[in-house]
Design a protein around this motif. Structure first.
Motif, PDB file in Angstrom:
ATOM      1  N   GLY A 156       0.813  -1.210   0.000  1.00 25.13           N
ATOM      2  CA  GLY A 156       0.000   0.000   0.000  1.00 25.13           C
ATOM      3  C   GLY A 156       0.844   1.256   0.000  1.00 25.13           C
ATOM      4  N   GLN A 157       1.910   1.279   0.808  1.00 27.86           N
ATOM      5  CA  GLN A 157       2.787   2.441   0.864  1.00 27.86           C
ATOM      6  C   GLN A 157       3.435   2.736  -0.483  1.00 27.86           C
ATOM      7  OE1 GLN A 157       5.620   2.818   4.161  1.00 27.86           O
ATOM      8  NE2 GLN A 157       4.594   1.088   5.126  1.00 27.86           N
ATOM      9  N   LEU A 158       3.794   1.685  -1.190  1.00 30.36           N
ATOM     10  CA  LEU A 158       4.512   1.850  -2.461  1.00 30.36           C
ATOM     11  C   LEU A 158       3.589   2.207  -3.624  1.00 30.36           C
ATOM     12  CD1 LEU A 158       6.987  -1.165  -2.119  1.00 30.36           C
ATOM     13  CD2 LEU A 158       7.547   1.280  -1.975  1.00 30.36           C
ATOM     14  N   GLY A 159       2.277   2.112  -3.429  1.00 27.57           N
ATOM     15  CA  GLY A 159       1.358   2.500  -4.488  1.00 27.57           C
ATOM     16  C   GLY A 159       0.921   1.382  -5.403  1.00 27.57           C
ATOM     17  N   PHE A 160       1.047   0.130  -4.963  1.00 22.69           N
ATOM     18  CA  PHE A 160       0.521  -0.982  -5.752  1.00 22.69           C
ATOM     19  C   PHE A 160      -1.005  -0.907  -5.795  1.00 22.69           C
ATOM     20  CE2 PHE A 160       4.699  -2.628  -4.843  1.00 22.69           C
ATOM     21  CZ  PHE A 160       4.998  -3.491  -5.881  1.00 22.69           C
ATOM     22  N   SER A 161      -1.599  -1.407  -6.874  1.00 22.94           N
ATOM     23  CA  SER A 161      -3.049  -1.491  -7.010  1.00 22.94           C
ATOM     24  C   SER A 161      -3.468  -2.948  -7.042  1.00 22.94           C
ATOM     25  CB  SER A 161      -3.519  -0.799  -8.297  1.00 22.94           C
ATOM     26  OG  SER A 161      -3.165   0.563  -8.286  1.00 22.94           O
ATOM     27  N   PHE A 162      -4.388  -3.310  -6.158  1.00 24.50           N
ATOM     28  CA  PHE A 162      -4.849  -4.695  -6.092  1.00 24.50           C
ATOM     29  C   PHE A 162      -5.640  -5.055  -7.344  1.00 24.50           C
ATOM     30  CE2 PHE A 162      -8.048  -7.872  -4.614  1.00 24.50           C
ATOM     31  CZ  PHE A 162      -7.166  -8.901  -4.323  1.00 24.50           C
ATOM     32  N   ARG A 163      -5.284  -6.186  -7.958  1.00 16.20           N
ATOM     33  CA  ARG A 163      -5.955  -6.629  -9.169  1.00 16.20           C
ATOM     34  C   ARG A 163      -6.935  -7.760  -8.908  1.00 16.20           C
ATOM     35  NH1 ARG A 163      -3.197  -9.184 -14.692  1.00 16.20           N
ATOM     36  NH2 ARG A 163      -5.153  -9.350 -15.848  1.00 16.20           N
ATOM     37  N   GLY A 164      -6.569  -8.716  -8.077  1.00 20.28           N
ATOM     38  CA  GLY A 164      -7.435  -9.855  -7.811  1.00 20.28           C
ATOM     39  C   GLY A 164      -6.658 -10.958  -7.124  1.00 20.28           C
ATOM     40  N   THR A 165      -7.299 -12.074  -6.905  1.00 20.35           N
ATOM     41  CA  THR A 165      -6.672 -13.191  -6.213  1.00 20.35           C
ATOM     42  C   THR A 165      -7.019 -14.491  -6.907  1.00 20.35           C
ATOM     43  OG1 THR A 165      -6.376 -14.265  -4.047  1.00 20.35           O
ATOM     44  CG2 THR A 165      -8.590 -13.474  -4.587  1.00 20.35           C
ATOM     45  N   SER A 166      -6.196 -15.495  -6.675  1.00 19.83           N
ATOM     46  CA  SER A 166      -6.381 -16.789  -7.314  1.00 19.83           C
ATOM     47  C   SER A 166      -5.874 -17.887  -6.397  1.00 19.83           C
ATOM     48  CB  SER A 166      -5.644 -16.835  -8.654  1.00 19.83           C
ATOM     49  OG  SER A 166      -4.273 -16.539  -8.483  1.00 19.83           O
ATOM     50  N   VAL A 167      -6.407 -19.076  -6.557  1.00 15.10           N
ATOM     51  CA  VAL A 167      -6.000 -20.239  -5.772  1.00 15.10           C
ATOM     52  C   VAL A 167      -5.684 -21.366  -6.726  1.00 15.10           C
ATOM     53  CG1 VAL A 167      -6.681 -21.922  -4.016  1.00 15.10           C
ATOM     54  CG2 VAL A 167      -7.444 -19.555  -3.818  1.00 15.10           C
ATOM     55  N   GLY A 168      -4.525 -21.974  -6.563  1.00 18.24           N
ATOM     56  CA  GLY A 168      -4.119 -23.061  -7.449  1.00 18.24           C
ATOM     57  C   GLY A 168      -3.588 -24.237  -6.678  1.00 18.24           C
ATOM     58  N   THR A 169      -3.412 -25.327  -7.373  1.00 18.66           N
ATOM     59  CA  THR A 169      -2.955 -26.556  -6.741  1.00 18.66           C
ATOM     60  C   THR A 169      -1.444 -26.684  -6.813  1.00 18.66           C
ATOM     61  OG1 THR A 169      -3.293 -28.954  -6.697  1.00 18.66           O
ATOM     62  CG2 THR A 169      -3.058 -27.934  -8.842  1.00 18.66           C
ATOM     63  N   GLY A 170      -0.905 -27.570  -5.991  1.00 19.46           N
ATOM     64  CA  GLY A 170       0.509 -27.901  -6.079  1.00 19.46           C
ATOM     65  C   GLY A 170       1.320 -27.334  -4.929  1.00 19.46           C
ATOM     66  N   HIS A 171       2.638 -27.471  -5.078  1.00 22.57           N
ATOM     67  CA  HIS A 171       3.572 -27.022  -4.060  1.00 22.57           C
ATOM     68  C   HIS A 171       4.646 -26.170  -4.721  1.00 22.57           C
ATOM     69  CE1 HIS A 171       1.679 -30.558  -2.225  1.00 22.57           C
ATOM     70  NE2 HIS A 171       1.978 -30.012  -1.064  1.00 22.57           N
ATOM     71  N   LEU A 172       4.994 -25.069  -4.105  1.00 21.15           N
ATOM     72  CA  LEU A 172       6.021 -24.190  -4.636  1.00 21.15           C
ATOM     73  C   LEU A 172       7.398 -24.758  -4.327  1.00 21.15           C
ATOM     74  CD1 LEU A 172       4.487 -20.784  -3.531  1.00 21.15           C
ATOM     75  CD2 LEU A 172       4.364 -21.848  -5.780  1.00 21.15           C
ATOM     76  N   PRO A 173       8.358 -24.608  -5.241  1.00 23.14           N
ATOM     77  CA  PRO A 173       9.708 -25.131  -5.015  1.00 23.14           C
ATOM     78  C   PRO A 173      10.340 -24.551  -3.764  1.00 23.14           C
ATOM     79  CG  PRO A 173       9.420 -24.451  -7.305  1.00 23.14           C
ATOM     80  CD  PRO A 173       8.221 -23.957  -6.561  1.00 23.14           C
ATOM     81  N   GLY A 174      10.961 -25.415  -2.978  1.00 20.05           N
ATOM     82  CA  GLY A 174      11.686 -24.973  -1.797  1.00 20.05           C
ATOM     83  C   GLY A 174      10.826 -24.602  -0.613  1.00 20.05           C
ATOM     84  N   VAL A 175       9.520 -24.916  -0.671  1.00 19.51           N
ATOM     85  CA  VAL A 175       8.602 -24.548   0.400  1.00 19.51           C
ATOM     86  C   VAL A 175       7.820 -25.781   0.837  1.00 19.51           C
ATOM     87  CG1 VAL A 175       6.679 -23.072   1.087  1.00 19.51           C
ATOM     88  CG2 VAL A 175       8.366 -22.221  -0.549  1.00 19.51           C
ATOM     89  N   SER A 176       7.778 -26.037   2.136  1.00 22.34           N
ATOM     90  CA  SER A 176       6.963 -27.127   2.662  1.00 22.34           C
ATOM     91  C   SER A 176       5.532 -26.637   2.828  1.00 22.34           C
ATOM     92  CB  SER A 176       7.508 -27.603   4.010  1.00 22.34           C
ATOM     93  OG  SER A 176       8.806 -28.138   3.861  1.00 22.34           O
TER      94      SER A 176
END
Length: 320
Positions: A156-176
């Motif tokens: 918010g401080q940096l001025g980003f604008s929220f676009r939307g959200t999404s949910v997907g399946t799987g696991h990200l590399p290097g993350v439990s």
């Protein structure tokens, strides 16, 4: 016998109403309430009372689990809160419950306001004679953890604008992962990055003690190969609350916008040892993402923060 058979098919059987003590929740904390079961025309033997957490994203289907045939959403967690319950005809039997939200539960509200198009709900299920009777959904507004708030505040401080959200399946590399899915929060970058960075996706993966912050920037404009650049930082929740995220994210995004495909990966974050990790590009196995069209979130997302002393080369990074 005939009445018992009808009850097994939901005819003259018990009815259920789930009442939450509060609709507001935070990952890792319990949602409490009562499942109120009223007996039907005859006594009923309930094998199990089951509560499940489901999520849905408007404007698209789901890429994990099994969608509910009524369109309520995709289940990502379930818990048996009562077994072997007898409900006399016409009587009300309350079943108190405490359902602890997984640490990776998707965020559906920021600053007390619901994120457009995204929802999480508690669904009640009675198992009678082997048949499952799914009750209505009770919506839960899942807010971010305090550590996650600090990151969102910086956006918010940096001025980003929220676009939307999404949910997907799987696991990200290097993350439990505790769950088989993860959430992305999509933002348009501040104006100074227009034409060079198309979108920035933010993903949180939390545990009781650790917060993973994963950023993915869509590089555009004067790059020879385009593609995405991903940064990943692993910190404790305590560290996350004493970090100057605004400076760190701005420095990382500035480097993403400035570099070419031939540039080497960023260096480490001095002084943080094994908390810093380099993340591989998100590739096959993470599943398709479900874009949710959403209006922008008003204001600066959350309150202010002004801390210093974080090196420019904050996030580990791998080329897309």
């Amino acid at each position: 016998m005939f009445n018992r058979m009808l009850s097994a098919f939901g005819i003259g059987g018990p009815s259920v109403d789930t009442v939450l003590d509060s609709p507001h929740a935070v990952p890792g904390q319990p949602v409490t309430g009562q499942v109120r079961i009223r007996g039907g025309s005859s006594d009923a033997e309930i094998g199990q009372v089951v509560l499940s957490l489901v999520t849905r994203v408007e404007g698209g289907g789901f890429s994990f689990g099994h969608d509910d045939e009524r369109g309520d959403g995709a289940e990502f967690f379930r818990s048996v809160v009562q077994q072997g319950l007898r409900v006399p005809a016409g009587q009300l039997v309350p079943v108190p419950f405490q359902l602890v939200l997984p640490w990776e539960t998707p965020i559906t509200a920021v600053g007390g306001s619901a994120l457009p198009g995204m929802s999480v709900g508690v669904r009640t299920e009675l198992v009678i004679a082997g048949a499952r009777d799914k009750g209505d959904l009770d919506t839960v507004l899942v807010g971010p953890l305090p550590s996650q708030n600090k990151v969102l505040d910086a956006f918010g401080q940096l001025g980003f604008s929220f676009r939307g959200t999404s949910v997907g399946t799987g696991h990200l590399p290097g993350v439990s992962h505790e769950l088989g899915c993860y959430q992305e929060l999509a933002f348009f970058p501040p104006g100074q990055f227009a034409g060079r960075v198309g979108q920035v996706d933010l993903t949180f993966v939390a545990t009781e003690h650790v917060l993973h912050v994963i950023l993915e920037a869509d590089r555009r404009g004067g790059f020879s190969s385009g593609g995405d650049t991903t940064g990943h930082l692993r910190v404790s929740h305590q560290e996350a609350q004493t970090t100057d995220w605004a400076s760190a994210i701005d420095a990382w995004l500035t480097q993403v916008a400035a570099r070419s495909a031939a540039n080497p990966a960023f260096g480490g974050w001095p002084g943080h040892g094994d908390h810093h990790q380099q993340d591989q590009r998100r590739g096959g196995g993470t599943g398709g993402m479900l874009a949710a069209g959403a209006a922008g979130v008003a204001g600066g997302v959350l309150g202010g923060m002004a801390l210093g002393g974080v090196a420019d080369e904050f996030f580990g990074d791998d080329e897309g």
